[in-house]
Motif scaffolding. Sequence first.
Motif, mmCIF file in Angstrom:
data_model
loop_
_atom_site.group_PDB
_atom_site.id
_atom_site.type_symbol
_atom_site.label_atom_id
_atom_site.label_comp_id
_atom_site.label_asym_id
_atom_site.label_seq_id
_atom_site.Cartn_x
_atom_site.Cartn_y
_atom_site.Cartn_z
ATOM 1 N N GLN A 1 0.831 -1.207 0.000
ATOM 2 C CA GLN A 1 0.000 0.000 0.000
ATOM 3 C C GLN A 1 0.865 1.257 0.000
ATOM 4 O O GLN A 1 0.608 2.207 -0.743
ATOM 5 C CB GLN A 1 -0.932 -0.001 1.218
ATOM 6 C CG GLN A 1 -2.042 -1.040 1.132
ATOM 7 C CD GLN A 1 -2.741 -1.211 2.477
ATOM 8 O OE1 GLN A 1 -2.152 -1.749 3.417
ATOM 9 N NE2 GLN A 1 -3.974 -0.759 2.567
ATOM 10 N N ALA A 2 1.907 1.240 0.842
ATOM 11 C CA ALA A 2 2.779 2.424 0.935
ATOM 12 C C ALA A 2 3.508 2.671 -0.380
ATOM 13 O O ALA A 2 3.727 3.826 -0.771
ATOM 14 C CB ALA A 2 3.770 2.253 2.079
ATOM 15 N N ALA A 3 3.871 1.577 -1.086
ATOM 16 C CA ALA A 3 4.563 1.730 -2.373
ATOM 17 C C ALA A 3 3.661 2.453 -3.370
ATOM 18 O O ALA A 3 4.102 3.365 -4.089
ATOM 19 C CB ALA A 3 4.975 0.354 -2.907
ATOM 20 N N VAL A 4 2.382 2.073 -3.405
ATOM 21 C CA VAL A 4 1.426 2.736 -4.304
ATOM 22 C C VAL A 4 1.210 4.179 -3.855
ATOM 23 O O VAL A 4 1.178 5.106 -4.676
ATOM 24 C CB VAL A 4 0.084 1.963 -4.338
ATOM 25 C CG1 VAL A 4 -0.975 2.738 -5.107
ATOM 26 C CG2 VAL A 4 0.284 0.577 -4.952
ATOM 27 N N LEU A 5 1.111 4.383 -2.545
ATOM 28 C CA LEU A 5 0.850 5.730 -2.024
ATOM 29 C C LEU A 5 1.988 6.701 -2.337
ATOM 30 O O LEU A 5 1.746 7.879 -2.599
ATOM 31 C CB LEU A 5 0.606 5.673 -0.512
ATOM 32 C CG LEU A 5 -0.727 5.030 -0.109
ATOM 33 C CD1 LEU A 5 -0.794 4.840 1.409
ATOM 34 C CD2 LEU A 5 -1.912 5.869 -0.595
ATOM 35 N N ARG A 6 3.235 6.212 -2.327
ATOM 36 C CA ARG A 6 4.370 7.097 -2.649
ATOM 37 C C ARG A 6 4.220 7.625 -4.075
ATOM 38 O O ARG A 6 4.472 8.805 -4.333
ATOM 39 C CB ARG A 6 5.696 6.348 -2.492
ATOM 40 C CG ARG A 6 6.062 6.038 -1.044
ATOM 41 C CD ARG A 6 7.507 5.584 -0.933
ATOM 42 N NE ARG A 6 8.405 6.680 -1.285
ATOM 43 C CZ ARG A 6 9.659 6.516 -1.706
ATOM 44 N NH1 ARG A 6 10.159 5.288 -1.826
ATOM 45 N NH2 ARG A 6 10.389 7.562 -2.005
ATOM 46 N N VAL A 7 3.816 6.763 -5.006
ATOM 47 C CA VAL A 7 3.647 7.206 -6.392
ATOM 48 C C VAL A 7 2.433 8.132 -6.514
ATOM 49 O O VAL A 7 2.482 9.165 -7.187
ATOM 50 C CB VAL A 7 3.504 5.996 -7.343
ATOM 51 C CG1 VAL A 7 3.406 6.476 -8.786
ATOM 52 C CG2 VAL A 7 4.672 5.030 -7.173
ATOM 53 N N GLN A 8 1.344 7.760 -5.825
ATOM 54 C CA GLN A 8 0.131 8.587 -5.871
ATOM 55 C C GLN A 8 0.387 9.993 -5.309
ATOM 56 O O GLN A 8 -0.157 10.976 -5.808
ATOM 57 C CB GLN A 8 -0.989 7.899 -5.069
ATOM 58 C CG GLN A 8 -1.515 6.632 -5.714
ATOM 59 C CD GLN A 8 -2.635 6.911 -6.700
ATOM 60 O OE1 GLN A 8 -3.603 7.581 -6.373
ATOM 61 N NE2 GLN A 8 -2.487 6.416 -7.917
ATOM 62 N N LEU A 9 1.222 10.061 -4.278
ATOM 63 C CA LEU A 9 1.558 11.358 -3.686
ATOM 64 C C LEU A 9 2.328 12.221 -4.684
ATOM 65 O O LEU A 9 2.066 13.423 -4.804
ATOM 66 C CB LEU A 9 2.368 11.149 -2.394
ATOM 67 C CG LEU A 9 2.799 12.406 -1.637
ATOM 68 C CD1 LEU A 9 1.603 13.255 -1.211
ATOM 69 C CD2 LEU A 9 3.628 12.035 -0.398
#
Length: 383
Positions: free
Chosen positions: A237-245
Amino acid sequence: MGDHAMMPEWPRYDDEEAKALLEVLNSGKWGSTSGDTVATFEREFAAYQQAGHAICLANGTLAIAVALRAAGVGIGDEVIVPPYTFIATASAALFVGAVPVFADVDPDTHLLDPAAAEAAITERTKAIVVVHLAGRPADLDAFTALGERHGLTIVEDAAQAHGAAYKGRPVGAIGDLGTFSFQSSKNITAGEGGVVLTDSAELAGAVYSLVNVGRVPGGGWYQHESVGYNLRLTEFQAAVLRVQLRRHPELQALRERNARHLTDALSTVEGVHLAPEDPAITAHGRHLFMLRIPNHRDAVLKSLTASGFDKASPGYVPLHRNTAVLQEATAITNRLGQPYPHPPCPNADTLSQETLWLPQPYLLATPTQTQSLATAITNALPR
Ligand SMILES: *Cc1c(COP(=O)(O)O)cnc(C)c1O
């Protein structure tokens, strides 16, 4: 049907998310107890919202519950919340044994009215949860002053307000604690997820322990200093969130541009009410574009749906009318022999009849699509 039949979908993603997910997969470190992707995202998100500390967790609902518990809110304490919001704002109080007390919203902005909140304070009140609904920051000057004057914790429910700012400062750590959601519909998403922000090292430590089975930062694996849940986010989840951010600023600029377009096109249309401009709102989170259409909301909604804008919505049923919430709240107050304060919330009642939502993916449309949306609304009104 014109090209508006193909309004933008959400989420937006590309190979960057795929690459980030594969990196975590191949690292073999899938949880935050072995990997460092969650910790890295926490630093990045804290910096983005100018907060001292960020602690990720499973979702935005439990983020509010954990924020309240970290602040010492517990059994029988009253928590003032607006009725025009997602149910989590109120159920979070119930999850910690506290009693949600509804105070009315401002009919112009849909946001908790500081005067109504102040009138709802009793000797049992411990906290106020202010919601930056639609991405519009609440009157944080008034609420932080209320908090100081009455010794109350102010929690910002910023589930819809990533990137929003009040008087130049991003929201989330202006109150004592702030909470965000990364659920599928939100402007930064990993399908599910949430985060708590705070400037207080003490509150951050308490939140960390509640999320991590009572562990303390830097402590031992079986060192449980308090009773906590396991609410950890995964590394995926955090990996996706870093890109989304990283993607967020550009998408926000687009949402802002389209929201301006809709505002310009609709502000002079008779029968449509838009929230007034407010110089204190230096960045709007643009999660929803909300309109009030007294008397004709349902007709406009029907017409929009028929012409392909089928994601337009009538919005919330106000929570001060929700039987489940009221039953649970009065079960607590009855057991404790406390009264259950229920101030009238006529503005929330009216708004639930008059409000129309356009969800954030519509704010990612082309100028042509945006204009046809505005035209569809205008044409649906009686002339
Ligand atoms: C989405 C939302 C929440 C809850 O977040 P979840 O991640 O779905 O649990 C809380 N408050 C508001 C205002 C929301 O929009």
